[in-house]
Motif scaffolding. Structure first.
Motif, PDB file in Angstrom:
ATOM      1  N   ASP A  98      46.406 -10.465  23.967  1.00 48.26           N
ATOM      2  CA  ASP A  98      45.626 -11.072  22.885  1.00 48.26           C
ATOM      3  C   ASP A  98      45.767 -10.265  21.590  1.00 48.26           C
ATOM      4  O   ASP A  98      44.770  -9.931  20.944  1.00 48.26           O
ATOM      5  CB  ASP A  98      44.138 -11.196  23.299  1.00 48.26           C
ATOM      6  CG  ASP A  98      43.330 -12.017  22.299  1.00 48.26           C
ATOM      7  OD1 ASP A  98      43.921 -12.863  21.603  1.00 48.26           O
ATOM      8  OD2 ASP A  98      42.096 -11.799  22.214  1.00 48.26           O
ATOM      9  N   GLY A 122      42.995  -7.721  22.392  1.00 48.30           N
ATOM     10  CA  GLY A 122      41.957  -8.607  21.891  1.00 48.30           C
ATOM     11  C   GLY A 122      40.978  -9.052  22.961  1.00 48.30           C
ATOM     12  O   GLY A 122      41.166  -8.787  24.146  1.00 48.30           O
ATOM     13  N   PRO A 123      39.934  -9.769  22.552  1.00 48.41           N
ATOM     14  CA  PRO A 123      38.870 -10.168  23.487  1.00 48.41           C
ATOM     15  C   PRO A 123      39.322 -11.183  24.540  1.00 48.41           C
ATOM     16  O   PRO A 123      38.667 -11.324  25.568  1.00 48.41           O
ATOM     17  CB  PRO A 123      37.795 -10.773  22.581  1.00 48.41           C
ATOM     18  CG  PRO A 123      38.513 -11.158  21.328  1.00 48.41           C
ATOM     19  CD  PRO A 123      39.654 -10.188  21.180  1.00 48.41           C
ATOM     20  N   ASN A 124      40.424 -11.864  24.280  1.00 48.60           N
ATOM     21  CA  ASN A 124      40.854 -12.886  25.240  1.00 48.60           C
ATOM     22  C   ASN A 124      41.840 -12.365  26.289  1.00 48.60           C
ATOM     23  O   ASN A 124      42.449 -13.144  27.011  1.00 48.60           O
ATOM     24  CB  ASN A 124      41.465 -14.068  24.500  1.00 48.60           C
ATOM     25  CG  ASN A 124      40.433 -14.742  23.610  1.00 48.60           C
ATOM     26  OD1 ASN A 124      39.288 -14.945  24.033  1.00 48.60           O
ATOM     27  ND2 ASN A 124      40.804 -15.049  22.382  1.00 48.60           N
ATOM     28  N   ARG A 183      44.023  -6.359  31.117  1.00 47.69           N
ATOM     29  CA  ARG A 183      43.441  -5.243  30.352  1.00 47.69           C
ATOM     30  C   ARG A 183      43.519  -3.952  31.164  1.00 47.69           C
ATOM     31  O   ARG A 183      43.911  -2.901  30.655  1.00 47.69           O
ATOM     32  CB  ARG A 183      41.982  -5.548  29.981  1.00 47.69           C
ATOM     33  CG  ARG A 183      41.342  -4.489  29.082  1.00 47.69           C
ATOM     34  CD  ARG A 183      39.905  -4.847  28.725  1.00 47.69           C
ATOM     35  NE  ARG A 183      39.813  -6.084  27.977  1.00 47.69           N
ATOM     36  CZ  ARG A 183      40.004  -6.185  26.651  1.00 47.69           C
ATOM     37  NH1 ARG A 183      40.258  -5.095  25.942  1.00 47.69           N
ATOM     38  NH2 ARG A 183      39.909  -7.343  26.054  1.00 47.69           N
TER      39      ARG A 183
END
Lengths: 289, 289
Positions: free
Chosen positions: B216, A19-21, A27
């Motif tokens: 996330d 996800g974006p967070n 990441r």
């Protein structure tokens, strides 16, 4: 990359589920981990049964681990991973500054609660039943840049006994036997008595031992003494020093030997407490250097 | 490959430590594993601290695992690894023969000691406190090649309750609730009552939950029923079937959905015990096929 006959989108789908967070570092690391794990599975066409053997081995490592034993770490060690991340960490530090003493892995037998001892003490509280040459080990802790001795630095050492066991593995050794923390004196010196280290096998009753057997490898580590040196305002240094006479120098089961960490034990005269001597200076790099 | 600034020989040294008595398969798999793990560490310049976080997470997985829970498996699942090795295993079988029913992961909530129940039984022994539509599920087990029904085959099913918990996770559910093993009758048929499955989160109190948070990602699995079908002389089949109405079909937290495993629940009339019906045939491939 996708020169295989499996679903070409699968790995990207897993990576893109993040996800974006997600933090940028997570990441990067997780995307790389997922890609390598998937490539590993595809390249070797790992079957469900083989994968499940791996899961059992990893769960077993956790189940064997407690405050006194870190089997997950030992599994990494026999695959060379701890020595590799040590080299990476050292290289990054090295590029940022000048080169301090080469580092080596902490290993799974470090204890955070090692007590202070007086300089001159003998850490071989429980004498070995067999063998055991006594060594007077001494040296100074020095500022890497200024070459000045550092008073009040901590030099922590630990070693296995001649039966190949660290005290936490061996009910016959006193608590904290063959380990101690020494504070350098006003002239930056530390000194104590210890055993000449002897080679020993890493414990082979768990998954790391099983991996060694599967890979037809011996479990021995060359004779060494662990050192952790710290002083406020300086970067901590974790290292190991190895006996030049040891026959396992070229094939350490955890791949930790570096040429610059090999030392010579020399005869010591007129000391009823030790027949050998080892002089070893530790160089620390200031945080601000 | 060695376009990095670390010891170029290190990885080969670790791989070449394998002795002559290593089996060819172990040699291949371990060499590949070591290479991928080392490349992962170098490409991301994993530090000692980051690696130690990983070790703690793996040990934690083992420590959480027991007969009722396999957290190491769940960690693999959120990285897509179980679904990938399932695809690999299925592809290899598929290339050897014609294509049987698509497979899916066993998952960590399978129990080896599931009891037999009579056809027509209701596996929802403990009714959910909230929600829960009853389904009459039925079908045949069929020889994939001859299309003949197979009498005496075992069809084992398991599902979570509407609170998202399998019985072994939930003290309020009876032992073996929502699971059962059915023997096909003389015409190859099996049939029983169960719940319409509902989406649920995988347990988030362990390392797999921590990984999901770091990435996330949500923990939900789309609604599904697990099936394991076996018969002597046939290859066992592990699969899951998914409800076409589910909103998580496109982003299963363990990446197990395949188009051919999506099924439709249809209204059922004149049955006081169920408002829905699901017809699902299982195709098995003979060992000798």
């Amino acid at each position: 990359m996708a020169s295989h006959r499996f679903n070409a989108q699968f790995t990207d789908n897993v990576i893109n589920a993040m996800g974006p967070n997600t933090s940028p570092r997570i990441r990067q690391v997780m995307a790389s981990l997922i890609r390598h794990v998937h490539d590993f599975a595809r390249e070797n066409e790992i079957t469900v049964d083989e994968w499940m053997e791996g899961v059992k081995l990893l769960n077993w490592a956790g189940q064997m681990s407690d405050e006194k034993r870190n089997e997950g770490q030992l599994v990494c060690d026999v695959l060379g991973l701890e020595s590799l991340v040590d080299e990476i960490t050292f290289t990054l530090a090295d590029e940022a500054k000048d080169a301090p003493t080469a580092t080596a892995i902490l290993g799974p037998f470090f204890r955070a609660d090692t007590p202070y001892r007086q300089n001159g003490a003998d850490i071989a509280v429980t004498k070995p039943k067999e063998g055991g040459e006594m060594v007077f080990m001494h040296g100074s802790v020095i500022d890497f840049k200024t070459k000045q001795p550092l008073a009040g630095a901590d030099v922590e050492v630990w070693q296995a006994s001649t039966n190949g066991l660290y005290e936490q593995q061996d009910p016959d050794q006193a608590e904290h036997n063959l380990r101690g923390k020494f504070k350098t004196d006003d002239e930056g010196r530390y000194y104590f008595y210890c055993l000449r280290p002897t080679p020993y096998p890493i414990p082979n009753d768990g998954p790391s031992g099983k991996l060694l057997t599967l890979m037809d490898r011996h479990p021995f580590r060359p004779a060494h003494i662990h050192i952790l040196a710290t002083k406020e305002g300086y970067r901590p240094l974790t290292t190991q020093i190895f006996d030049r006479q040891d026959k396992y120098l070229d094939n350490d089961s955890v791949f930790a030997v570096k040429e610059s960490l090999i030392v010579d034990f020399v005869p010591r005269k007129e000391d009823p407490n030790a027949s050998l001597e080892l002089q070893y200076d530790v160089k620390l790099v200031a945080d601000s250097a």
